[in-house]
Design a protein around this motif. Structure first.
Motif, PDB file in Angstrom:
ATOM      1  N   ARG A 172       0.822  -1.215   0.000  1.00  0.00           N
ATOM      2  CA  ARG A 172       0.000   0.000   0.000  1.00  0.00           C
ATOM      3  C   ARG A 172       0.855   1.263   0.000  1.00  0.00           C
ATOM      4  NH1 ARG A 172      -5.721  -0.563   2.995  1.00  0.00           N
ATOM      5  NH2 ARG A 172      -6.702  -1.567   1.224  1.00  0.00           N
ATOM      6  N   LEU A 173       2.119   1.129   0.314  1.00  0.00           N
ATOM      7  CA  LEU A 173       3.002   2.292   0.284  1.00  0.00           C
ATOM      8  C   LEU A 173       3.152   2.841  -1.132  1.00  0.00           C
ATOM      9  CD1 LEU A 173       5.777   1.191   2.793  1.00  0.00           C
ATOM     10  CD2 LEU A 173       4.104   3.018   3.121  1.00  0.00           C
ATOM     11  N   THR A 174       2.935   2.015  -2.143  1.00  0.00           N
ATOM     12  CA  THR A 174       3.050   2.496  -3.519  1.00  0.00           C
ATOM     13  C   THR A 174       1.902   3.429  -3.881  1.00  0.00           C
ATOM     14  OG1 THR A 174       1.896   0.569  -4.419  1.00  0.00           O
ATOM     15  CG2 THR A 174       4.313   0.437  -4.265  1.00  0.00           C
ATOM     16  N   ASN A 175       0.765   3.302  -3.218  1.00  0.00           N
ATOM     17  CA  ASN A 175      -0.367   4.209  -3.370  1.00  0.00           C
ATOM     18  C   ASN A 175      -0.946   4.407  -1.972  1.00  0.00           C
ATOM     19  OD1 ASN A 175      -2.607   5.700  -3.991  1.00  0.00           O
ATOM     20  ND2 ASN A 175      -3.614   4.116  -5.196  1.00  0.00           N
ATOM     21  N   PRO A 176      -0.369   5.338  -1.226  1.00  0.00           N
ATOM     22  CA  PRO A 176      -0.672   5.421   0.213  1.00  0.00           C
ATOM     23  C   PRO A 176      -1.980   6.101   0.597  1.00  0.00           C
ATOM     24  CG  PRO A 176       0.940   7.067  -0.382  1.00  0.00           C
ATOM     25  CD  PRO A 176       0.684   6.257  -1.627  1.00  0.00           C
ATOM     26  N   VAL A 177      -2.937   6.196  -0.306  1.00  0.00           N
ATOM     27  CA  VAL A 177      -4.196   6.875   0.003  1.00  0.00           C
ATOM     28  C   VAL A 177      -4.863   6.246   1.224  1.00  0.00           C
ATOM     29  CG1 VAL A 177      -6.551   7.339  -0.823  1.00  0.00           C
ATOM     30  CG2 VAL A 177      -4.592   7.755  -2.317  1.00  0.00           C
ATOM     31  N   ILE A 209       0.392  -9.137  18.954  1.00  0.00           N
ATOM     32  CA  ILE A 209      -0.641  -8.399  18.204  1.00  0.00           C
ATOM     33  C   ILE A 209      -0.341  -6.900  18.284  1.00  0.00           C
ATOM     34  CG2 ILE A 209      -3.107  -7.832  18.064  1.00  0.00           C
ATOM     35  CD1 ILE A 209      -2.533 -10.753  17.286  1.00  0.00           C
ATOM     36  N   ALA A 210      -0.010  -6.427  19.487  1.00  0.00           N
ATOM     37  CA  ALA A 210       0.297  -5.004  19.666  1.00  0.00           C
ATOM     38  C   ALA A 210       1.514  -4.600  18.838  1.00  0.00           C
ATOM     39  CB  ALA A 210       0.527  -4.699  21.144  1.00  0.00           C
ATOM     40  N   ALA A 211       2.553  -5.409  18.836  1.00  0.00           N
ATOM     41  CA  ALA A 211       3.757  -5.101  18.045  1.00  0.00           C
ATOM     42  C   ALA A 211       3.433  -5.079  16.555  1.00  0.00           C
ATOM     43  CB  ALA A 211       4.862  -6.113  18.347  1.00  0.00           C
ATOM     44  N   PHE A 212       2.591  -5.987  16.120  1.00  0.00           N
ATOM     45  CA  PHE A 212       2.183  -6.039  14.720  1.00  0.00           C
ATOM     46  C   PHE A 212       1.463  -4.752  14.320  1.00  0.00           C
ATOM     47  CE2 PHE A 212      -1.142  -7.125  11.597  1.00  0.00           C
ATOM     48  CZ  PHE A 212      -0.348  -7.550  10.548  1.00  0.00           C
ATOM     49  N   PHE A 213       0.521  -4.321  15.154  1.00  0.00           N
ATOM     50  CA  PHE A 213      -0.219  -3.097  14.844  1.00  0.00           C
ATOM     51  C   PHE A 213       0.659  -1.857  14.991  1.00  0.00           C
ATOM     52  CE2 PHE A 213      -3.854  -5.816  14.696  1.00  0.00           C
ATOM     53  CZ  PHE A 213      -4.651  -5.202  13.743  1.00  0.00           C
ATOM     54  N   ALA A 214       1.605  -1.880  15.891  1.00  0.00           N
ATOM     55  CA  ALA A 214       2.540  -0.753  16.021  1.00  0.00           C
ATOM     56  C   ALA A 214       3.341  -0.591  14.730  1.00  0.00           C
ATOM     57  CB  ALA A 214       3.473  -0.971  17.210  1.00  0.00           C
ATOM     58  N   HIS A 215       3.760  -1.690  14.155  1.00  0.00           N
ATOM     59  CA  HIS A 215       4.486  -1.655  12.888  1.00  0.00           C
ATOM     60  C   HIS A 215       3.608  -1.044  11.789  1.00  0.00           C
ATOM     61  CE1 HIS A 215       7.284  -3.032   9.769  1.00  0.00           C
ATOM     62  NE2 HIS A 215       6.210  -3.405   9.104  1.00  0.00           N
ATOM     63  N   GLY A 216       2.339  -1.472  11.740  1.00  0.00           N
ATOM     64  CA  GLY A 216       1.408  -0.922  10.758  1.00  0.00           C
ATOM     65  C   GLY A 216       1.189   0.568  10.945  1.00  0.00           C
ATOM     66  N   MET A 217       1.093   0.998  12.199  1.00  0.00           N
ATOM     67  CA  MET A 217       0.909   2.432  12.459  1.00  0.00           C
ATOM     68  C   MET A 217       2.135   3.223  12.012  1.00  0.00           C
ATOM     69  SD  MET A 217      -2.041   3.092  13.602  1.00  0.00           S
ATOM     70  CE  MET A 217      -3.421   2.238  14.326  1.00  0.00           C
ATOM     71  N   LEU A 218       3.316   2.642  12.168  1.00  0.00           N
ATOM     72  CA  LEU A 218       4.522   3.313  11.692  1.00  0.00           C
ATOM     73  C   LEU A 218       4.465   3.475  10.180  1.00  0.00           C
ATOM     74  CD1 LEU A 218       7.259   4.598  12.141  1.00  0.00           C
ATOM     75  CD2 LEU A 218       8.259   2.293  12.149  1.00  0.00           C
ATOM     76  N   LEU A 219       3.966   2.482   9.475  1.00  0.00           N
ATOM     77  CA  LEU A 219       3.807   2.617   8.027  1.00  0.00           C
ATOM     78  C   LEU A 219       2.822   3.732   7.686  1.00  0.00           C
ATOM     79  CD1 LEU A 219       3.786  -1.114   6.904  1.00  0.00           C
ATOM     80  CD2 LEU A 219       5.616   0.562   6.570  1.00  0.00           C
ATOM     81  N   ILE A 246       4.724   6.948   8.118  1.00  0.00           N
ATOM     82  CA  ILE A 246       5.655   7.117   7.000  1.00  0.00           C
ATOM     83  C   ILE A 246       4.912   7.623   5.764  1.00  0.00           C
ATOM     84  CG2 ILE A 246       7.051   5.800   5.343  1.00  0.00           C
ATOM     85  CD1 ILE A 246       8.076   4.166   7.791  1.00  0.00           C
ATOM     86  N   ALA A 247       3.764   7.011   5.471  1.00  0.00           N
ATOM     87  CA  ALA A 247       2.972   7.445   4.322  1.00  0.00           C
ATOM     88  C   ALA A 247       2.451   8.860   4.519  1.00  0.00           C
ATOM     89  CB  ALA A 247       1.806   6.479   4.099  1.00  0.00           C
ATOM     90  N   SER A 248       1.986   9.168   5.716  1.00  0.00           N
ATOM     91  CA  SER A 248       1.430  10.496   5.991  1.00  0.00           C
ATOM     92  C   SER A 248       2.481  11.595   5.895  1.00  0.00           C
ATOM     93  CB  SER A 248       0.785  10.523   7.373  1.00  0.00           C
ATOM     94  OG  SER A 248      -0.322   9.668   7.388  1.00  0.00           O
ATOM     95  N   MET A 249       3.706  11.263   6.258  1.00  0.00           N
ATOM     96  CA  MET A 249       4.793  12.250   6.213  1.00  0.00           C
ATOM     97  C   MET A 249       5.490  12.282   4.852  1.00  0.00           C
ATOM     98  SD  MET A 249       6.489  11.809   9.985  1.00  0.00           S
ATOM     99  CE  MET A 249       7.740  13.053   9.648  1.00  0.00           C
ATOM    100  N   ASP A 250       4.993  11.475   3.918  1.00  0.00           N
ATOM    101  CA  ASP A 250       5.557  11.403   2.574  1.00  0.00           C
ATOM    102  C   ASP A 250       7.055  11.110   2.611  1.00  0.00           C
ATOM    103  OD1 ASP A 250       5.346  11.332  -0.177  1.00  0.00           O
ATOM    104  OD2 ASP A 250       5.638  13.490  -0.416  1.00  0.00           O
TER     105      ASP A 250
END
Length: 184
Positions: A99-104, A147-157, A160-164
């Protein structure tokens, strides 16, 4: 009717087109900056038609957030179908990284979390995130800390997408993104 006439879109088709345009608008401008005029223009309809379908801008926003979260959940389900344990994380992580390729969607999710300070919107966001968490819990069968670590990783993505940061020149940003991609 001649052969060059295109059939009229159904109300459901127009509703989906509106939600897709609203998702882009939410991702780019946030809940408060989302313009129903821009959404209408993107779809090629009148602004009053949006209000006829959704009632208010807040209802459009809530439907857009629901669509965003539902799309993410369906992506999770498709990627992890038939898998368990760490394989669920790997499969979902791979498609989430794509999804990083189209981060909408990632940006729209971040904007949704920001807008959750409004009680009605917060209810929609919490329900959507809760469905994602509960699905991953059931599918993976892994303990809460994982589960928390998995979602933390997703939130970091999402950040990253939000900050371009995808094409950032800074070394720290490239290393962070590389680490996220390696972890998937």
């Amino acid at each position: 009717m001649n052969a060059t006439t295109t059939p009229r879109s159904t109300a459901q088709d127009r509703r989906e087109a509106i939600l897709e345009a609203a998702l882009v608008e939410l991702a780019e401008h946030g809940a408060r900056g989302m313009s129903t005029e821009a959404v209408a223009k993107a779809v090629g309809i009148s602004q009053p038609y949006i209000f006829r379908l959704f009632g208010t801008k807040k209802e459009l926003l809530k439907a857009t957030i629901e669509r965003c979260m539902r799309g993410t959940l369906e992506m999770f389900r498709t990627a992890a179908a038939g898998l368990t344990g760490e394989a669920v994380f790997a499969a979902i992580g791979e498609v989430y990284n794509q999804r990083l390729t189209n981060p909408v969607y990632l940006r729209a999710q971040m904007q949704s979390y920001v807008a959750a300070d409004d009680a009605e919107i917060g209810e929609v966001v919490r329900r959507g995130l809760g469905e994602l968490v509960e699905y991953v819990e059931r599918a993976s069968g892994l303990p809460p800390a994982e589960i928390a670590a998995f979602f933390a990783h997703g939130m970091l993505l999402n950040v990253i997408a939000s900050m371009d940061l995808l094409g950032a020149d800074e070394g720290w940003a490239r290393r962070l993104l590389e680490g996220c991609r390696e972890r998937a």
